[in-house]
Design a protein around this motif. Sequence first.
Motif, PDB file in Angstrom:
ATOM      1  N   ASP A 195       0.814  -1.219   0.000  1.00  0.00           N
ATOM      2  CA  ASP A 195       0.000   0.000   0.000  1.00  0.00           C
ATOM      3  C   ASP A 195       0.846   1.266   0.000  1.00  0.00           C
ATOM      4  OD1 ASP A 195      -2.283  -1.571   0.104  1.00  0.00           O
ATOM      5  OD2 ASP A 195      -2.283  -1.615   2.297  1.00  0.00           O
ATOM      6  N   LEU A 196       2.164   1.147   0.104  1.00  0.00           N
ATOM      7  CA  LEU A 196       3.034   2.308   0.190  1.00  0.00           C
ATOM      8  C   LEU A 196       3.623   2.630  -1.176  1.00  0.00           C
ATOM      9  CD1 LEU A 196       4.997   1.335   3.447  1.00  0.00           C
ATOM     10  CD2 LEU A 196       2.963   2.757   3.265  1.00  0.00           C
ATOM     11  N   SER A 197       3.969   3.894  -1.361  1.00  0.00           N
ATOM     12  CA  SER A 197       4.640   4.296  -2.589  1.00  0.00           C
ATOM     13  C   SER A 197       6.068   3.760  -2.590  1.00  0.00           C
ATOM     14  CB  SER A 197       4.660   5.826  -2.696  1.00  0.00           C
ATOM     15  OG  SER A 197       5.423   6.388  -1.647  1.00  0.00           O
ATOM     16  N   PRO A 198       6.708   3.617  -3.752  1.00  0.00           N
ATOM     17  CA  PRO A 198       8.073   3.066  -3.782  1.00  0.00           C
ATOM     18  C   PRO A 198       9.063   3.838  -2.924  1.00  0.00           C
ATOM     19  CG  PRO A 198       7.124   3.075  -5.985  1.00  0.00           C
ATOM     20  CD  PRO A 198       6.158   3.813  -5.104  1.00  0.00           C
ATOM     21  N   GLN A 199       8.955   5.172  -2.908  1.00  0.00           N
ATOM     22  CA  GLN A 199       9.896   5.949  -2.108  1.00  0.00           C
ATOM     23  C   GLN A 199       9.689   5.696  -0.617  1.00  0.00           C
ATOM     24  OE1 GLN A 199      12.317   7.608  -3.387  1.00  0.00           O
ATOM     25  NE2 GLN A 199      13.155   8.471  -1.499  1.00  0.00           N
ATOM     26  N   VAL A 200       8.418   5.660  -0.183  1.00  0.00           N
ATOM     27  CA  VAL A 200       8.136   5.392   1.226  1.00  0.00           C
ATOM     28  C   VAL A 200       8.493   3.956   1.579  1.00  0.00           C
ATOM     29  CG1 VAL A 200       6.302   5.316   2.965  1.00  0.00           C
ATOM     30  CG2 VAL A 200       6.347   7.159   1.288  1.00  0.00           C
ATOM     31  N   GLN A 201       8.274   3.031   0.649  1.00  0.00           N
ATOM     32  CA  GLN A 201       8.673   1.647   0.890  1.00  0.00           C
ATOM     33  C   GLN A 201      10.148   1.552   1.237  1.00  0.00           C
ATOM     34  OE1 GLN A 201       7.659  -0.517  -2.631  1.00  0.00           O
ATOM     35  NE2 GLN A 201       5.491  -0.723  -2.118  1.00  0.00           N
ATOM     36  N   HIS A 202      10.972   2.233   0.454  1.00  0.00           N
ATOM     37  CA  HIS A 202      12.416   2.116   0.665  1.00  0.00           C
ATOM     38  C   HIS A 202      12.872   2.869   1.913  1.00  0.00           C
ATOM     39  CE1 HIS A 202      16.599   1.457  -0.353  1.00  0.00           C
ATOM     40  NE2 HIS A 202      16.819   2.745  -0.221  1.00  0.00           N
ATOM     41  N   GLU A 203      12.383   4.102   2.092  1.00  0.00           N
ATOM     42  CA  GLU A 203      12.834   4.894   3.235  1.00  0.00           C
ATOM     43  C   GLU A 203      12.421   4.248   4.555  1.00  0.00           C
ATOM     44  OE1 GLU A 203      11.276   8.780   2.685  1.00  0.00           O
ATOM     45  OE2 GLU A 203      12.642   9.294   1.038  1.00  0.00           O
ATOM     46  N   MET A 204      11.166   3.812   4.653  1.00  0.00           N
ATOM     47  CA  MET A 204      10.730   3.160   5.876  1.00  0.00           C
ATOM     48  C   MET A 204      11.410   1.808   6.051  1.00  0.00           C
ATOM     49  SD  MET A 204       6.792   2.344   7.066  1.00  0.00           S
ATOM     50  CE  MET A 204       6.382   4.089   6.882  1.00  0.00           C
ATOM     51  N   GLY A 205      11.609   1.088   4.950  1.00  0.00           N
ATOM     52  CA  GLY A 205      12.280  -0.200   5.040  1.00  0.00           C
ATOM     53  C   GLY A 205      13.712  -0.070   5.517  1.00  0.00           C
ATOM     54  N   ILE A 206      14.432   0.924   5.032  1.00  0.00           N
ATOM     55  CA  ILE A 206      15.818   1.141   5.470  1.00  0.00           C
ATOM     56  C   ILE A 206      15.860   1.450   6.958  1.00  0.00           C
ATOM     57  CG2 ILE A 206      17.723   2.801   5.335  1.00  0.00           C
ATOM     58  CD1 ILE A 206      17.860   0.769   3.175  1.00  0.00           C
ATOM     59  N   ARG A 207      14.936   2.294   7.421  1.00  0.00           N
ATOM     60  CA  ARG A 207      14.936   2.661   8.836  1.00  0.00           C
ATOM     61  C   ARG A 207      14.643   1.455   9.728  1.00  0.00           C
ATOM     62  NH1 ARG A 207      11.598   6.282   8.376  1.00  0.00           N
ATOM     63  NH2 ARG A 207       9.678   5.335   9.155  1.00  0.00           N
ATOM     64  N   ILE A 208      13.640   0.667   9.381  1.00  0.00           N
ATOM     65  CA  ILE A 208      13.283  -0.483  10.209  1.00  0.00           C
ATOM     66  C   ILE A 208      14.326  -1.586  10.085  1.00  0.00           C
ATOM     67  CG2 ILE A 208      11.530  -2.259  10.589  1.00  0.00           C
ATOM     68  CD1 ILE A 208       9.445  -0.301   9.653  1.00  0.00           C
ATOM     69  N   ALA A 209      14.838  -1.816   8.869  1.00  0.00           N
ATOM     70  CA  ALA A 209      15.849  -2.858   8.691  1.00  0.00           C
ATOM     71  C   ALA A 209      17.131  -2.522   9.431  1.00  0.00           C
ATOM     72  CB  ALA A 209      16.130  -3.064   7.204  1.00  0.00           C
ATOM     73  N   THR A 210      17.515  -1.249   9.445  1.00  0.00           N
ATOM     74  CA  THR A 210      18.711  -0.855  10.196  1.00  0.00           C
ATOM     75  C   THR A 210      18.512  -1.063  11.685  1.00  0.00           C
ATOM     76  OG1 THR A 210      19.207   0.802   8.492  1.00  0.00           O
ATOM     77  CG2 THR A 210      20.308   1.037  10.623  1.00  0.00           C
ATOM     78  N   GLN A 211      17.313  -0.778  12.178  1.00  0.00           N
ATOM     79  CA  GLN A 211      17.029  -1.010  13.596  1.00  0.00           C
ATOM     80  C   GLN A 211      17.062  -2.497  13.925  1.00  0.00           C
ATOM     81  OE1 GLN A 211      13.228   0.514  14.825  1.00  0.00           O
ATOM     82  NE2 GLN A 211      13.680   0.330  17.011  1.00  0.00           N
ATOM     83  N   VAL A 212      16.495  -3.328  13.049  1.00  0.00           N
ATOM     84  CA  VAL A 212      16.520  -4.770  13.280  1.00  0.00           C
ATOM     85  C   VAL A 212      17.951  -5.304  13.208  1.00  0.00           C
ATOM     86  CG1 VAL A 212      15.789  -6.996  12.325  1.00  0.00           C
ATOM     87  CG2 VAL A 212      14.160  -5.120  12.490  1.00  0.00           C
ATOM     88  N   ALA A 213      18.734  -4.788  12.264  1.00  0.00           N
ATOM     89  CA  ALA A 213      20.107  -5.272  12.098  1.00  0.00           C
ATOM     90  C   ALA A 213      20.973  -4.983  13.309  1.00  0.00           C
ATOM     91  CB  ALA A 213      20.718  -4.652  10.850  1.00  0.00           C
ATOM     92  N   SER A 214      20.617  -3.973  14.125  1.00  0.00           N
ATOM     93  CA  SER A 214      21.403  -3.689  15.318  1.00  0.00           C
ATOM     94  C   SER A 214      21.229  -4.749  16.401  1.00  0.00           C
ATOM     95  CB  SER A 214      21.021  -2.313  15.873  1.00  0.00           C
ATOM     96  OG  SER A 214      19.649  -2.293  16.274  1.00  0.00           O
ATOM     97  N   PHE A 215      20.197  -5.598  16.291  1.00  0.00           N
ATOM     98  CA  PHE A 215      19.961  -6.661  17.275  1.00  0.00           C
ATOM     99  C   PHE A 215      20.214  -8.055  16.709  1.00  0.00           C
ATOM    100  CE2 PHE A 215      17.101  -3.150  18.443  1.00  0.00           C
ATOM    101  CZ  PHE A 215      17.459  -2.951  19.757  1.00  0.00           C
ATOM    102  N   VAL A 216      20.479  -8.153  15.409  1.00  0.00           N
ATOM    103  CA  VAL A 216      20.596  -9.448  14.738  1.00  0.00           C
ATOM    104  C   VAL A 216      21.979  -9.570  14.135  1.00  0.00           C
ATOM    105  CG1 VAL A 216      19.692 -10.885  12.866  1.00  0.00           C
ATOM    106  CG2 VAL A 216      18.129  -9.534  14.253  1.00  0.00           C
ATOM    107  N   SER A 217      22.554 -10.742  14.226  1.00  0.00           N
ATOM    108  CA  SER A 217      23.839 -11.038  13.599  1.00  0.00           C
ATOM    109  C   SER A 217      23.773 -12.439  12.994  1.00  0.00           C
ATOM    110  CB  SER A 217      24.964 -10.956  14.628  1.00  0.00           C
ATOM    111  OG  SER A 217      24.765 -11.916  15.663  1.00  0.00           O
ATOM    112  N   PRO A 218      24.550 -12.713  11.938  1.00  0.00           N
ATOM    113  CA  PRO A 218      25.470 -11.835  11.220  1.00  0.00           C
ATOM    114  C   PRO A 218      24.740 -10.864  10.308  1.00  0.00           C
ATOM    115  CG  PRO A 218      25.400 -13.976  10.173  1.00  0.00           C
ATOM    116  CD  PRO A 218      24.568 -14.102  11.419  1.00  0.00           C
TER     117      PRO A 218
END
Length: 336
Positions: A195-218
Motif C-alpha cells: 500500500d506504500l509508494s516506492p519511495q516510502v517503501q524504501h525509506e521506511m524499510g531502510i529505517r526499520i531494517a537498520t534497527q533490526v540489524a542492530s539486534f541481529v547477527s550476522p
Amino acid sequence: MSEVVTGDAVVVEVRVAQTPSRALAIIIDMVVQITVLFGAYAIVGAFAPISDPAMLQATMIVLVVLALVGYPVLFESLSRGRSLGKLALGLRVVSDDGSPERFRQALFRGLAGVVEFWLLSGAPALIASLVSQRGKRLGDVFAGTIVISDRAPRDRGQWIMMPPSLAHWAATLELSQLPSEVAQAARQYLSRWHDLSPQVQHEMGIRIATQVASFVSPAAPAGVPPHAYLSAVLAERRRREQERFARQAARGAYPQTTPPPPYAHPQPGPQPYTQPQQSPQPYAQPQPGSQPYTQPQSYPQPGPQPYSGGNGARRPPAAPAPEPPQATPGGFAPPQ
C-alpha cells in the motif's frame, strides 16, 4: 491514499475517507441532532404554560444553535476530530499537515455544515467532495482540514515467507536479542508494504531494517532489499518459535501409559527432547560434504565459496563486495 506534508517537512501517506462512508457518518450525526432537538422541544414545551413567551423563544433558539453547531464543534474538539458518526465508521478530521484538528477549524466546519446540510440539503458538500481530489467539502476547504480513515486495512492473512535465496543465511542468525516491539514494527511494515509508494517503501524499510540489524547477527549479504531482509528475519524467527512450541507440546502431550512416538526422547532427563539429526528442517544446516544451497545470482559474492567457517560456524566473506551506486546504510539495495 494521499500524501500529507507535516510541519517537519516529512511526507506521510494517509487514507482519505471515501464519499459513501462520509455520507453515512453525516446521516448518523444528523439523526442524533434531530433526536436531541425533539427531546429539547418536548422538555421546553412542558414548561411553556408557566414560562415567558420571549424567554421560551430565546431558549428554543439557543437549543437549535447548540444542536446544529455546538454538537459537531464540541465533539470534534474534545475527541480530536471525531463525532459520533465518524467514530462509528472509523473516520477522523485532521489538518492538511496531518496535525490534530483545532477548535477554530472545528468551528469553521460546524458553521459551514449548517449551510451545506441543513439549508441546502447537502448539495454543495456533495459537489465539492466529488470535485476535490481529497474529497473535501466546503467546510474542509475553509477550515484547512481533511477527513481520513482511521482504521487500518484488514490483514490479507498471508504468511511472511522466507526468500529462498536467504534461507541458508537466515539459518545462522542470532535472534535472541531482537525485541518483540521491533519485530512487531517490521511485521506491520511488511503487511502494509504493497500500500506504500516506492519511495516510502524504501525509506521506511531502510529505517526499520537498520534497527533490526542492530539486534541481529550476522549482517545481511550486500545488496539485499530491506523488505527481503525483514522477511527472512521474521520467517526464521517464526520457524524457531514453532519448533520451540512443538518441543514443549511433545514433552507434555503424552501420558506415561502411552508409548512415546518415534521422534520423542525415550527417557526423561535434563534434556527430555533433543533435535533429531535425521529429521529434515525447512532451513536445516548443511551436512559436511554437501552443498544444499547455492549462492543466488542476485547477490553475488567474491571468491569461490560464499560462506566459509570451521566447526559449523558461518562467517561473512573475507572481502566484502563493492557497494553499488547510491548504497544505503546497512548494505541494503537502493530502490529500482
